[in-house]
Design a protein around this motif. Structure first.
Motif, PDB file in Angstrom:
ATOM      1  N   ASP A 177       0.837  -1.192   0.000  1.00 45.76           N
ATOM      2  CA  ASP A 177       0.000   0.000   0.000  1.00 45.76           C
ATOM      3  C   ASP A 177       0.879   1.251   0.000  1.00 45.76           C
ATOM      4  N   GLU A 178       0.582   2.174  -0.907  1.00 42.70           N
ATOM      5  CA  GLU A 178       1.430   3.361  -1.078  1.00 42.70           C
ATOM      6  C   GLU A 178       1.520   4.214   0.186  1.00 42.70           C
ATOM      7  N   ARG A 179       0.438   4.274   0.959  1.00 45.72           N
ATOM      8  CA  ARG A 179       0.500   5.070   2.204  1.00 45.72           C
ATOM      9  C   ARG A 179       1.454   4.420   3.193  1.00 45.72           C
ATOM     10  N   LEU A 180       1.404   3.099   3.274  1.00 43.65           N
ATOM     11  CA  LEU A 180       2.295   2.367   4.172  1.00 43.65           C
ATOM     12  C   LEU A 180       3.750   2.539   3.720  1.00 43.65           C
ATOM     13  N   VAL A 181       3.972   2.425   2.429  1.00 43.11           N
ATOM     14  CA  VAL A 181       5.318   2.592   1.879  1.00 43.11           C
ATOM     15  C   VAL A 181       5.822   4.011   2.144  1.00 43.11           C
ATOM     16  N   ALA A 182       4.972   5.000   1.921  1.00 45.28           N
ATOM     17  CA  ALA A 182       5.374   6.405   2.136  1.00 45.28           C
ATOM     18  C   ALA A 182       5.734   6.632   3.594  1.00 45.28           C
ATOM     19  N   ALA A 183       4.936   6.101   4.506  1.00 45.55           N
ATOM     20  CA  ALA A 183       5.232   6.272   5.934  1.00 45.55           C
ATOM     21  C   ALA A 183       6.540   5.572   6.299  1.00 45.55           C
ATOM     22  N   ALA A 184       6.757   4.379   5.749  1.00 44.61           N
ATOM     23  CA  ALA A 184       8.004   3.650   6.020  1.00 44.61           C
ATOM     24  C   ALA A 184       9.206   4.410   5.472  1.00 44.61           C
ATOM     25  N   ARG A 185       9.053   5.000   4.283  1.00 47.54           N
ATOM     26  CA  ARG A 185      10.142   5.789   3.689  1.00 47.54           C
ATOM     27  C   ARG A 185      10.506   6.974   4.564  1.00 47.54           C
ATOM     28  N   GLU A 186       9.511   7.510   5.260  1.00 51.21           N
ATOM     29  CA  GLU A 186       9.738   8.665   6.136  1.00 51.21           C
ATOM     30  C   GLU A 186      10.303   8.261   7.493  1.00 51.21           C
ATOM     31  N   GLY A 187      10.446   6.950   7.719  1.00 50.10           N
ATOM     32  CA  GLY A 187      11.072   6.487   8.950  1.00 50.10           C
ATOM     33  C   GLY A 187      10.118   6.023  10.028  1.00 50.10           C
ATOM     34  N   ASP A 188       8.822   5.884   9.725  1.00 48.74           N
ATOM     35  CA  ASP A 188       7.860   5.411  10.711  1.00 48.74           C
ATOM     36  C   ASP A 188       8.120   3.926  10.978  1.00 48.74           C
ATOM     37  N   ALA A 189       8.547   3.620  12.206  1.00 46.98           N
ATOM     38  CA  ALA A 189       8.963   2.263  12.564  1.00 46.98           C
ATOM     39  C   ALA A 189       7.813   1.261  12.460  1.00 46.98           C
ATOM     40  N   GLU A 190       6.611   1.644  12.892  1.00 44.16           N
ATOM     41  CA  GLU A 190       5.472   0.722  12.826  1.00 44.16           C
ATOM     42  C   GLU A 190       5.109   0.399  11.378  1.00 44.16           C
ATOM     43  N   SER A 191       5.152   1.411  10.511  1.00 41.55           N
ATOM     44  CA  SER A 191       4.848   1.186   9.094  1.00 41.55           C
ATOM     45  C   SER A 191       5.894   0.289   8.460  1.00 41.55           C
ATOM     46  N   LEU A 192       7.151   0.525   8.813  1.00 39.06           N
ATOM     47  CA  LEU A 192       8.227  -0.295   8.270  1.00 39.06           C
ATOM     48  C   LEU A 192       8.071  -1.747   8.720  1.00 39.06           C
ATOM     49  N   ALA A 193       7.768  -1.958   9.995  1.00 40.31           N
ATOM     50  CA  ALA A 193       7.575  -3.318  10.505  1.00 40.31           C
ATOM     51  C   ALA A 193       6.393  -3.990   9.800  1.00 40.31           C
ATOM     52  N   ALA A 194       5.302  -3.242   9.621  1.00 38.24           N
ATOM     53  CA  ALA A 194       4.136  -3.795   8.934  1.00 38.24           C
ATOM     54  C   ALA A 194       4.472  -4.127   7.484  1.00 38.24           C
ATOM     55  N   LEU A 195       5.238  -3.261   6.832  1.00 32.58           N
ATOM     56  CA  LEU A 195       5.613  -3.481   5.438  1.00 32.58           C
ATOM     57  C   LEU A 195       6.455  -4.740   5.296  1.00 32.58           C
ATOM     58  N   VAL A 196       7.444  -4.896   6.164  1.00 31.21           N
ATOM     59  CA  VAL A 196       8.302  -6.088   6.115  1.00 31.21           C
ATOM     60  C   VAL A 196       7.475  -7.347   6.384  1.00 31.21           C
ATOM     61  N   THR A 197       6.601  -7.281   7.378  1.00 30.05           N
ATOM     62  CA  THR A 197       5.754  -8.430   7.708  1.00 30.05           C
ATOM     63  C   THR A 197       4.830  -8.782   6.547  1.00 30.05           C
ATOM     64  N   ASN A 198       4.199  -7.769   5.959  1.00 29.71           N
ATOM     65  CA  ASN A 198       3.279  -8.006   4.847  1.00 29.71           C
ATOM     66  C   ASN A 198       4.002  -8.507   3.600  1.00 29.71           C
ATOM     67  N   ALA A 199       5.212  -8.037   3.378  1.00 28.52           N
ATOM     68  CA  ALA A 199       5.962  -8.414   2.180  1.00 28.52           C
ATOM     69  C   ALA A 199       6.524  -9.826   2.270  1.00 28.52           C
ATOM     70  N   HIS A 200       6.778 -10.312   3.473  1.00 30.58           N
ATOM     71  CA  HIS A 200       7.490 -11.571   3.653  1.00 30.58           C
ATOM     72  C   HIS A 200       6.914 -12.742   2.850  1.00 30.58           C
ATOM     73  N   PRO A 201       5.608 -13.052   2.915  1.00 35.98           N
ATOM     74  CA  PRO A 201       5.128 -14.210   2.145  1.00 35.98           C
ATOM     75  C   PRO A 201       5.261 -14.019   0.636  1.00 35.98           C
ATOM     76  N   HIS A 202       5.093 -12.800   0.171  1.00 33.74           N
ATOM     77  CA  HIS A 202       5.198 -12.527  -1.269  1.00 33.74           C
ATOM     78  C   HIS A 202       6.644 -12.648  -1.734  1.00 33.74           C
ATOM     79  N   VAL A 203       7.545 -12.136  -0.922  1.00 31.69           N
ATOM     80  CA  VAL A 203       8.978 -12.207  -1.240  1.00 31.69           C
ATOM     81  C   VAL A 203       9.430 -13.663  -1.258  1.00 31.69           C
ATOM     82  N   ARG A 204       9.018 -14.449  -0.272  1.00 30.03           N
ATOM     83  CA  ARG A 204       9.402 -15.864  -0.224  1.00 30.03           C
ATOM     84  C   ARG A 204       8.882 -16.616  -1.443  1.00 30.03           C
ATOM     85  N   ARG A 205       7.615 -16.381  -1.784  1.00 33.33           N
ATOM     86  CA  ARG A 205       7.013 -17.077  -2.928  1.00 33.33           C
ATOM     87  C   ARG A 205       7.750 -16.706  -4.215  1.00 33.33           C
ATOM     88  N   PHE A 206       8.051 -15.450  -4.369  1.00 29.42           N
ATOM     89  CA  PHE A 206       8.739 -15.021  -5.573  1.00 29.42           C
ATOM     90  C   PHE A 206      10.159 -15.588  -5.628  1.00 29.42           C
TER      91      PHE A 206
END
Length: 185
Positions: free
Chosen positions: A10-39
Motif C-alpha cells: 500500500d502506497e501510504r504504508l510505503v510512504a510512511a516507512a520511507r519517512e522512517g515510521d517504525a510501525e509502518s516499516l515493521a508492517a511493510l516487512v511483515t506483509n511483504a514476507h510471504p510474497h517475497v518468499r514465494r517469488f
C-alpha cells in the motif's frame, strides 16, 4: 510479486516507512514476507537459496526503504533485489572448488590471459551492429528473458531470436579466428 494482492505494498504504508515510521516499516516487512518468499522460490535454484534470498531482500527493504524514489515502485524494486540475490547465489554455486592443497588464486599469467580474452569478447560484441548488440547484451550479459528483451526493444519473439542468433554467430566466428602474432613488420 503478487499483483493480485496490492495491499501488501500500500502506497501510504510505503510512504510512511520511507519517512522512517517504525510501525509502518515493521508492517511493510511483515506483509511483504510471504510474497517475497514465494517469488524467491520461483527464481532460485534451491529452497535454501530462496529462503536466503528472501531474507536478504527483506533486510534490504528494512535498511534501504528510504532510498526508494516512488512509493508505487516497491514491487519492482523488490523483484530486482530478489532476482539479483538469486543470480549472485547461482554464480557462487558455479564457482570451481580447488583440489585439496591448491589455491583458486590465478597466477599473473592466467590473469593476463583472462583479461586479454575479456578484451577480445568485448571488442567482438562492440563490433556488432547496434540492433544485434542490444539484443545480445540484454539477453546474454544482463540475463534478461527472451520475452523481456523482445518487449523492451519492441520486437516480436522471432525477430529477437533472429537477431540474437546472428549476433552469437558473429561473436563466435570472431572469437574462433586466430589471435594475431603482432606483425613485426
Amino acid at each position: 510479486m503478487d499483483v493480485a494482492d496490492p495491499t501488501w505494498s500500500d502506497e501510504r504504508l510505503v510512504a510512511a516507512a520511507r519517512e522512517g515510521d517504525a510501525e509502518s516499516l515493521a508492517a511493510l516487512v511483515t506483509n511483504a514476507h510471504p510474497h517475497v518468499r514465494r517469488f524467491a522460490r520461483t527464481l532460485c535454484a534451491t529452497p535454501e537459496d530462496a529462503e536466503d534470498a528472501a531474507q536478504e531482500a527483506l533486510i534490504v527493504l528494512y535498511r534501504k526503504i528510504g532510498t526508494l524514489r516512488a512509493t508505487g515502485a516497491l514491487a519492482s524494486w523488490m523483484f530486482r533485489v530478489i532476482r539479483n540475490e538469486c543470480v549472485r547465489r547461482a554464480r557462487l554455486a558455479l564457482r570451481p572448488v580447488p583440489p585439496a592443497g591448491e589455491s583458486l588464486m590465478p597466477s599473473a599469467e592466467d590473469e593476463m590471459f583472462r583479461r586479454l580474452e575479456g578484451a577480445r569478447v568485448a571488442a567482438a560484441i562492440a563490433a556488432l551492429p547496434a540492433d544485434q548488440r542490444r539484443v545480445l547484451v540484454m539477453r546474454d550479459v544482463q540475463g534478461l528473458s527472451g520475452r523481456m528483451v523482445a518487449s523492451t526493444l519492441g520486437l516480436s519473439m522471432p525477430a529477437m531470436k533472429s537477431r540474437l542468433h546472428r549476433a552469437r554467430a558473429v561473436v563466435h566466428r570472431r572469437l574462433s579466428e586466430p589471435v594475431g602474432d603482432g606483425d613485426d613488420g
